[in-house]
Design a protein around this motif. Structure first.
Motif, PDB file in Angstrom:
ATOM      1  N   ALA A  90       0.824  -1.218   0.000  1.00  0.00           N
ATOM      2  CA  ALA A  90       0.000   0.000   0.000  1.00  0.00           C
ATOM      3  C   ALA A  90       0.852   1.259   0.000  1.00  0.00           C
ATOM      4  O   ALA A  90       0.373   2.331  -0.365  1.00  0.00           O
ATOM      5  N   GLY A  91       2.114   1.141   0.413  1.00  0.00           N
ATOM      6  CA  GLY A  91       3.000   2.279   0.433  1.00  0.00           C
ATOM      7  C   GLY A  91       2.838   3.136   1.667  1.00  0.00           C
ATOM      8  O   GLY A  91       2.063   2.795   2.553  1.00  0.00           O
ATOM      9  N   PRO A  92       3.546   4.230   1.775  1.00  0.00           N
ATOM     10  CA  PRO A  92       4.483   4.734   0.765  1.00  0.00           C
ATOM     11  C   PRO A  92       5.800   3.956   0.714  1.00  0.00           C
ATOM     12  O   PRO A  92       6.520   4.069  -0.265  1.00  0.00           O
ATOM     13  N   ASN A  93       6.075   3.142   1.735  1.00  0.00           N
ATOM     14  CA  ASN A  93       7.314   2.352   1.725  1.00  0.00           C
ATOM     15  C   ASN A  93       7.013   0.909   1.339  1.00  0.00           C
ATOM     16  O   ASN A  93       5.859   0.504   1.233  1.00  0.00           O
ATOM     17  N   VAL A 119       5.048   0.050  -5.233  1.00  0.00           N
ATOM     18  CA  VAL A 119       3.880   0.425  -4.432  1.00  0.00           C
ATOM     19  C   VAL A 119       2.639   0.376  -5.325  1.00  0.00           C
ATOM     20  O   VAL A 119       2.666   0.837  -6.465  1.00  0.00           O
ATOM     21  N   GLY A 120       1.577  -0.202  -4.831  1.00  0.00           N
ATOM     22  CA  GLY A 120       0.346  -0.351  -5.608  1.00  0.00           C
ATOM     23  C   GLY A 120       0.143  -1.758  -6.139  1.00  0.00           C
ATOM     24  O   GLY A 120      -0.947  -2.089  -6.624  1.00  0.00           O
ATOM     25  N   THR A 121       1.177  -2.601  -6.030  1.00  0.00           N
ATOM     26  CA  THR A 121       1.049  -4.004  -6.444  1.00  0.00           C
ATOM     27  C   THR A 121       0.197  -4.741  -5.410  1.00  0.00           C
ATOM     28  O   THR A 121       0.538  -4.758  -4.225  1.00  0.00           O
ATOM     29  N   PHE A 158      -2.408  -0.812  -8.705  1.00  0.00           N
ATOM     30  CA  PHE A 158      -3.232   0.360  -8.406  1.00  0.00           C
ATOM     31  C   PHE A 158      -2.355   1.605  -8.307  1.00  0.00           C
ATOM     32  O   PHE A 158      -1.158   1.520  -8.006  1.00  0.00           O
ATOM     33  N   THR A 159      -2.955   2.742  -8.548  1.00  0.00           N
ATOM     34  CA  THR A 159      -2.212   4.007  -8.497  1.00  0.00           C
ATOM     35  C   THR A 159      -2.735   4.877  -7.347  1.00  0.00           C
ATOM     36  O   THR A 159      -3.810   4.621  -6.799  1.00  0.00           O
ATOM     37  N   GLY A 160      -1.960   5.891  -7.023  1.00  0.00           N
ATOM     38  CA  GLY A 160      -2.364   6.817  -5.966  1.00  0.00           C
ATOM     39  C   GLY A 160      -1.640   6.541  -4.663  1.00  0.00           C
ATOM     40  O   GLY A 160      -0.714   5.721  -4.605  1.00  0.00           O
ATOM     41  N   ASP A 161      -2.095   7.232  -3.623  1.00  0.00           N
ATOM     42  CA  ASP A 161      -1.433   7.120  -2.319  1.00  0.00           C
ATOM     43  C   ASP A 161      -1.932   5.882  -1.560  1.00  0.00           C
ATOM     44  O   ASP A 161      -2.721   5.082  -2.084  1.00  0.00           O
ATOM     45  N   GLU A 198      -4.002   5.424   0.869  1.00  0.00           N
ATOM     46  CA  GLU A 198      -5.469   5.374   1.002  1.00  0.00           C
ATOM     47  C   GLU A 198      -6.108   4.916  -0.305  1.00  0.00           C
ATOM     48  O   GLU A 198      -7.003   4.061  -0.308  1.00  0.00           O
ATOM     49  N   ALA A 199      -5.644   5.465  -1.418  1.00  0.00           N
ATOM     50  CA  ALA A 199      -6.211   5.126  -2.732  1.00  0.00           C
ATOM     51  C   ALA A 199      -5.944   3.671  -3.094  1.00  0.00           C
ATOM     52  O   ALA A 199      -6.824   2.980  -3.622  1.00  0.00           O
ATOM     53  N   VAL A 200      -4.732   3.202  -2.824  1.00  0.00           N
ATOM     54  CA  VAL A 200      -4.378   1.807  -3.139  1.00  0.00           C
ATOM     55  C   VAL A 200      -5.250   0.853  -2.318  1.00  0.00           C
ATOM     56  O   VAL A 200      -5.821  -0.110  -2.850  1.00  0.00           O
ATOM     57  N   ARG A 201      -5.366   1.142  -1.026  1.00  0.00           N
ATOM     58  CA  ARG A 201      -6.171   0.276  -0.162  1.00  0.00           C
ATOM     59  C   ARG A 201      -7.638   0.289  -0.582  1.00  0.00           C
ATOM     60  O   ARG A 201      -8.301  -0.762  -0.619  1.00  0.00           O
ATOM     61  N   TYR A 202      -8.154   1.455  -0.911  1.00  0.00           N
ATOM     62  CA  TYR A 202      -9.558   1.585  -1.303  1.00  0.00           C
ATOM     63  C   TYR A 202      -9.845   0.799  -2.579  1.00  0.00           C
ATOM     64  O   TYR A 202     -10.847   0.078  -2.679  1.00  0.00           O
ATOM     65  N   GLN A 203      -8.949   0.927  -3.559  1.00  0.00           N
ATOM     66  CA  GLN A 203      -9.122   0.185  -4.809  1.00  0.00           C
ATOM     67  C   GLN A 203      -9.030  -1.326  -4.575  1.00  0.00           C
ATOM     68  O   GLN A 203      -9.732  -2.107  -5.229  1.00  0.00           O
TER      69      GLN A 203
END
Lengths: 169, 169
Positions: free
Chosen positions: B109-112, B120-122, B141-144, B146-151
């Motif tokens: 989910a990132g950022p690390n 990040v986003g895989t 998935f793209t974004g921060d 929160e966005a990765v987790r939501y998607q």
């Protein structure tokens, strides 16, 4: 602590994370009526893997028994929403994790499931601290299902912070 | 299905609940990077106890091993974010629950935590269906965070609905 608003779960979780990281403690959650919302808030925070070990979403009574070792006779005698069961959930979460600190929540979020003795909004929350002490309290939250669950999540985090800060004094 | 927006998790969960109740099936979740968010969305729905059995928030690798029986050598060899591990999470969730259907999610989910091969986003998502089949897919998935987790949450629910509806045709 006083400047922390009770209605801001992400800041409560962040503050909790700072405290746990400083002390080298890890957290485990055992959630019934909040259904993973505490774990979700905690894992909103990047780096929470440093202090959050795992979470049990024990929505069914069978899950409370299988995942946390809560005695089925205890659930039958006291009800899933009771001090005895939430304390057993705390102990089970600690026993089935690597954590030093546990949060357990069992309540009636509604709109169904309430009774005269345990109306909708009745929520038992339990916490264990690294010194081995277990604390539990019953809350009577108001509002709809969303409101009851939200108050349970924020209260569980807020009270744990209070307990940890009291202990360190 | 076509009228269901991918960005509306509560309606996806409600539709899933209707379908599961009709068929008499129960769901179990095993979540790593989403940290309980799928379980939270499901239990937003009153009456979800009829079709949601339990959830595992296996945020640490130790939790994946202890709670789901994922082989530590498999995690070491493939990484926690891999097809083999997400499929093992699906199997473990089924084996350690009363459910007929499982969702498992493991991602960065990132950022690390990202790398060249797994940025990040895989996110790997796995599903098992009542006919015993296991499906898994990798998403970028793209974004921060929160966005990765939501998607990841919405995609896990949306794809499960698609799989169940395809199976019933």
């Amino acid at each position: 602590m006083n400047q922390l608003p009770l209605n801001d779960p992400i800041h409560l979780a962040a503050r909790l994370g700072e405290l746990l990281q400083t002390r080298g403690w890890r957290l485990v959650t055992a959630e019934s009526c909040t259904g993973g919302w505490v774990a979700k808030i905690i894992t909103d925070i990047a780096g929470s893997s440093l202090w959050f070990d795992r979470g049990f979403v024990t929505y069914s009574n069978a899950a409370k028994q299988d995942m946390l070792g809560v005695n089925s006779a205890l659930i039958a005698a006291q009800g899933a929403v009771s001090e005895a069961v939430v304390q057993a959930m705390v102990r089970g979460a600690l026993a089935h994790s690597l954590a030093e600190i546990a949060i357990a929540i069992s309540g009636i979020a509604g709109p169904n499931g309430g009774s005269i003795s345990k109306p909708v909004g009745t929520v038992w929350i339990g916490w264990s601290l690294p010194n081995g002490s277990i604390h539990s309290r019953c809350f009577q939250f108001t509002g709809d299902r969303e409101a009851v669950r939200y108050q349970a999540v924020t209260t569980a985090l807020h009270e744990l912070l209070m307990l940890l800060e009291m202990q360190s004094k």
